[in-house]
Design an enzyme around this catalytic site. Structure first.
Site, mmCIF file in Angstrom:
data_model
loop_
_atom_site.group_PDB
_atom_site.id
_atom_site.type_symbol
_atom_site.label_atom_id
_atom_site.label_comp_id
_atom_site.label_asym_id
_atom_site.label_seq_id
_atom_site.Cartn_x
_atom_site.Cartn_y
_atom_site.Cartn_z
ATOM 1 C CD GLU A 12 0.957 2.474 2.923
ATOM 2 O OE1 GLU A 12 0.971 3.100 1.844
ATOM 3 O OE2 GLU A 12 -0.080 2.069 3.460
ATOM 4 C CG HIS B 126 -6.333 1.194 -2.231
ATOM 5 N ND1 HIS B 126 -5.679 1.325 -1.025
ATOM 6 C CD2 HIS B 126 -7.502 0.558 -1.964
ATOM 7 C CE1 HIS B 126 -6.422 0.788 -0.067
ATOM 8 N NE2 HIS B 126 -7.528 0.318 -0.620
ATOM 9 C CD GLU C 233 -2.876 3.234 -2.359
ATOM 10 O OE1 GLU C 233 -2.331 2.110 -2.365
ATOM 11 O OE2 GLU C 233 -3.621 3.611 -1.445
ATOM 12 C CG HIS D 108 -1.234 -0.397 -0.055
ATOM 13 N ND1 HIS D 108 -2.555 -0.075 -0.231
ATOM 14 C CD2 HIS D 108 -1.203 -1.728 0.230
ATOM 15 C CE1 HIS D 108 -3.294 -1.156 -0.050
ATOM 16 N NE2 HIS D 108 -2.508 -2.172 0.235
#
Length: 1009
Positions: free
Chosen positions: A991, A809, A812, A906
């Protein structure tokens, strides 16, 4: 049995009073059984008939009316059919008439209000009261009373108004026309806690019925309503006791504000990329994106934000509904067939050269150094910095780490990786290795040349963005000894090549971890859809970490309400709004850049994203970000340049087309800012900046025309104010610390050049070409075998694999910074890194979506697809990086070398700290409430080992935030597909927060200096 019959027929006042007194005593004592008995014997009808008879006397006898009204209020509360009985006896008009006659007598009025309150609890009777003017009467009741009687009259009147509003829509519209806002103002001014509770009830009702209410108002009445509500809110902001009222009024203001479309021609991206084959880039109408638009934001007028889901990569709150959990055990256990012919897997053998390497270099000295001297003797040098090892940077456990280094002793053959970047100064002229620097420049030039040979159109001229334009400032910075020799060109910028040369000569000691010349060589080979011609200064020059830690911003009380009220003020005071477009990607000719007193914006550089800038007031701008290419959504990432500012003046920026329903900007996060003047004065830092920051739902929505037929999406505003440090500076603002594709490529080459080749095995290959024609790098890192002995080579070949990847992504960017740290550590001289290299082979894809990063996307690739939703059936044409990454994993599984650990890096926009998402059959079934037969369903709990270790050794990691549930909506993500199809037990999504840590070593207290 009961004295109602004499009561009905008696004309004697004393007898009537005695009967009423006895009834009052009987019904006020004991349980409700007595009242129900009276009701069953027709007591309600009898009392209503007596009321009608007493009211007809002229003047009315209040000695009889008052006890009658008290009894009616008591009996009516228990009589379920009381409203119908009142209607049948035509008593509503009688009671309203009595109330009107007694507006000046608070005791008589209060008794009438008690009965009206009971009547209004019935829908039919309440509607009748509303139609017959009860609202106008009650507004008259509220105002004239002094504080002496307000406790008795006002609560009854307010409660009655509440009931009438709850039972009739017509009363609500009538309330708006007769002064409902003024009535609210009176309630708030009284200051009673009871009044606050009732006011909130009324406001909530108004909020629920507002659509019908607004239909009864003219534009002028709507503006008046907004003005009154805004004044009420503004006057009460400082009183925390009135928070419930202000919160609800704010919601009403948002609803009252007329819905508008974004001030753009279309919400689709300003850029378009034609897709290969038969695929067409069309507005998403079905599939995941269409469902998101249609399903999750069906009612754009709804403020039920708690019902909206954020479909971020793994951005699922722990309270996610259990219905999304996968409960089919067969699906959880499934190992699907290959998604491609098995013979295609042979092509991936070339991506595992470590399994067939013969390591001839272990026996002979490389001739590279000799040839390098010949190739570089005529080249000028520019500064270059080594990447420091983990031992040179203060680590949370630095005591035992340093102790380990001491015990093991230094390696005499190892390069010096122990010089911190901060220790480099202009005076230390010979700290870098000239040979390595020459190698850098040679290979950079060779790469640029090969880039031109392969695709002449691919390499292009790049221009460094203009520097601060004061001529005196130029002279002082570049040529203090001969100021008269510099004449800036028109527009205040030097010719690009001269600027670059002057910068490098003057500030070579201040350059951070990258080589600007090397970065330019890499950036020339990048292919972008807008065909970028400019380099952003922070990416060219690089940056260093700030010299201090900064606490998360403490949110100012009431800031969001202030911003909403400012938005309302735009509607009711349009003369204050400038409305000048100063930057527009779609229609540059319609913008007015460089207007006096106006900021200048720019975003056409790598990873940049700003579509439009509108000057609202002198120091306030509305900004609109660009959608992902071939998409009409995912507006969140921003990165742009701003100049021509005044110093020490708060500029307010409103990014008005954000899409996430909540953000860490509401909980301490700040945008980042880079000042060119600061950088050239030796402080090249991206810094958290901004105050009065909040993130809230605004009045913009996606119309059918702008959305390509899709309607219903609402938008959110990120607003922040910034004081720029210098006048006429050039500053850059971004959602998070930018990390471009060119930065990654130059960083990889620096790591390769500066590793210890006798210890670190490094291979950089190309996984594939992206849709946009950019190479997606694949890295292999492990330890060189100790020798060519059979046992050493066997240990090398049999090391288990660890597969890491990041940046699927584009928005990010924090994932890239985590990956950068991972790579630097793995090639460093740290003893733990050395041990990891000896135990594992690391296969790494550091940037899985280069095109998205290059073109400033937030979430998608050039196909307009979220690549982390394509792992089930990726297309070799539309999703080449996913297709070939999955193919490589298939190949490793086919040769019995499936990774021991798979981890996809991420960034998380709504949580703090660092945590993992994994996969577990049992935990998923337990969470879904299914019965789990442990004898039938067995599972290795090893998937929890790595998170538990990280929880012990990594200060930023939080085990409590980890989740091991498998959701249906995540079945096509990398984490789930690799777990199911490759059989990788330890398959994770990692994350990392955009904001900071809420506990532990990295939590920075508010009092930190």
């Amino acid at each position: 049995k009961f004295g109602v019959f004499p009561f009905q027929s008696s004309c004697d006042k004393d007898v009537t009073l005695n009967i009423l007194s006895v009834l009052t005593d009987l019904l006020s004592l004991g349980t409700g059984r007595r009242i129900h008995y009276v009701i069953s014997k027709g007591g309600s009808e009898t009392l209503l008939q007596a009321l009608a008879a007493a009211a007809r006397t002229d003047p009315p006898d209040h000695s009889i009316l008052l006890p009658l009204l008290r009894l009616l209020a008591r009996v009516g509360q228990r009589d379920r059919k009381f409203g119908l009985k009142v209607q049948k006896a035509e008593a509503t008009d009688i009671i309203l008439s009595l109330a009107r006659r007694n507006l000046g007598h608070h005791l008589h009025l209060t008794h009438c209000l008690w009965v009206l309150r009971v009547c209004a609890s019935n829908v039919t009777t309440g509607t009748t009261l509303g139609i017959n003017g009860a609202m106008e009467l009650l507004f008259k009741v509220i105002t004239p009373y002094s504080k002496r009687h307000v406790r008795t009259v006002s609560p009854s009147a307010l409660a009655l108004i509440h009931l009438i509003l709850l039972t009739t829509v017509k009363a609500c519209s009538r309330a708006s026309s007769v002064g409902y806002p003024s009535f609210l103002g009176h309630i708030i001014q009284s200051g009673s806690i009871i009044h606050v509770a009732i006011s909130v009830s009324l406001l909530v009702f108004m909020l629920s019925r507002l659509k019908l209410t607004l239909g009864c108002l003219t534009a002028l009445q709507l503006c008046c309503l907004l003005e009154v509500l805004r004044c009420i809110s503004h006057d009460c902001l400082s009183c925390k006791n009135l928070d419930p009222i202000i919160t609800t009024v704010t919601q009403i203001l948002r609803k009252c504000y007329p819905k508008e479309s974004l001030p753009v021609v279309t919400v689709r991206s300003s850029y378009f990329f034609p897709l290969p084959g038969n695929a067409k880039a069309e507005p998403p109408c079905e599939g995941s994106e269409g469902k998101w638009l249609k399903g999750e934001f069906t009612d754009y007028e709804s403020d039920g934000e708690e019902a909206e889901k954020d479909l971020d990569n793994e951005d699922v709150e722990s309270k996610e509904e259990d219905y999304d959990l996968e409960t089919d055990v067969n699906k959880l256990r499934s190992r699907p067939m290959l998604d491609r012919p098995e013979e295609e897997l042979g092509q991936y053998e070339a991506m595992c050269p470590e399994l067939s390497h013969n390591f001839q270099e272990l026996e002979s000295e490389s001739e590279e150094d000799k040839s390098l001297e010949d190739r570089t003797e005529n080249l000028c040098s520019t500064p270059f910095h080594f990447i420091p090892s983990a031992t040179s940077v203060k680590h949370p456990n630095h005591r035992w780490r340093n102790q380990s280094v001491t015990e093991m002793g230094p390696d005499p053959e190892e390069k010096d990786f122990k010089v911190p970047l901060q220790s480099w100064t202009k005076k230390e002229k010979c700290r870098w290795d000239l040979t390595d620097e020459k190698r850098n420049i040679v290979e950079a030039v060779q790469d640029a040349d090969s880039c031109e040979e392969e695709d002449p159109a691919r390499s292009h001229m790049l221009t460094l963005r203009p520097l601060p334009k004061e001529a005196a400032w130029y002279k002082k910075m570049f040529y203090p000894e001969c100021e008269a020799s510099i004449n800036p060109s028109p527009g205040g910028k030097l010719e690009s090549s001269d600027t670059v040369r002057n910068l490098l000569e003057k500030h070579q000691g201040d350059i951070s971890f990258q080589s600007p010349c090397f970065y330019v060589a890499r950036a020339k080979c990048v292919k972008s859809i807008p065909d970028y011609k400019d380099l952003a200064f922070p990416d060219f020059w690089g940056h260093q970490p700030p010299p201090y830690s900064k606490p998360m911003l403490e949110r100012k009380y009431g800031v969001q309400r202030d911003k909403v009220l400012d938005d309302v003020r735009r509607l009711i005071q349009p003369s204050d709004v400038i409305g000048r477009t100063v930057f527009d990607l779609d229609e540059p000719s319609h913008s007015s850049p460089g207007a006096p007193g106006c900021l200048t914006f720019f975003s056409k550089f790598e990873s940049g994203n700003l579509r439009k800038a509108i000057q609202v007031r002198e120091f306030e701008y509305d900004l609109i970000t660009n959608a992902d290419i071939n998409s009409n959504q995912h507006h969140q990432w921003f990165y742009f340049e701003v100049c021509d500012m005044k110093s020490a003046v708060p500029y307010r920026f409103n990014i008005i087309n954000c899409e996430k329903f909540n953000s860490q900007f509401n909980y301490g996060m700040q945008p980042v800012m880079y000042s060119v003047k600061e950088a050239l004065q030796g402080r090249p830092h991206w810094l958290r900046a901004g105050h009065d920051i909040c993130y809230y739902k605004n009045h913009y929505h996606c119309s059918a025309a702008a959305g390509g037929g899709i309607r219903g999406k609402c938008y959110y505003t990120l607003t922040f104010s910034i004081k720029f440090p210098h006048k006429d500076d050039v500053c850059y603002l971004a959602y998070h610390y930018p990390y471009t594709y060119s930065t990654m490529m130059s960083h990889l080459d620096m790591l390769e050049q500066n590793r210890n080749p006798r210890k670190v095995y490094w291979r950089q290959q190309t996984l594939c070409q992206t849709l946009g024609g950019n190479p997606c790098p694949l890295l292999t890192i492990t330890a060189m075998p100790d020798s060519k002995k059979r046992e050493d080579l066997e240990q090398f070949y049999n090391r288990p694999y660890v597969f890491l990847m990041a940046r699927v992504h584009p928005g990010e960017s924090n994932a890239s910074w985590v990956m950068k740290g991972t790579l630097e550590f793995l090639v460093s001289s740290d003893p733990i890194a050395d041990l990891l290299r000896k135990c594992f082979i690391f296969k790494i894809v550091p940037m899985l979506n280069p095109d998205g990063v290059i073109n400033g996307n937030h979430r998608c690739s050039l196909s307009g697809d979220d690549l982390n939703r394509q792992w089930l059936t990726p297309s070799s044409q539309l999703h080449p990086t996913i297709y070939h990454a999955k193919g490589l994993l298939y190949y490793l599984r086919s040769i019995g070398r499936a990774p021991l650990v798979f981890c996809d890096y991420h960034g998380h926009s709504q949580k703090k700290n660092v945590f993992l998402y994994g996969c577990s059959i049992k935990e998923t079934l337990w969470q879904a409430g299914c019965v789990v037969d442990t004898a039938v369903i067995t599972e290795d709990v090893g998937y929890r080992t790595l998170p538990k270790i990280l929880d012990k050794v990594a200060p930023a990691f939080v085990m409590n935030s980890c989740s091991f549930l498998v959701e249906k909506s995540r079945e096509s993500t990398a984490r789930v597909v690799v777990w199911k199809e490759m059989g990788v037990l330890r398959s994770y999504t990692m994350e990392s927060t955009y904001c900071g840590c809420s506990h532990g070593l990295y939590k920075v207290s508010k009092s930190f200096k």
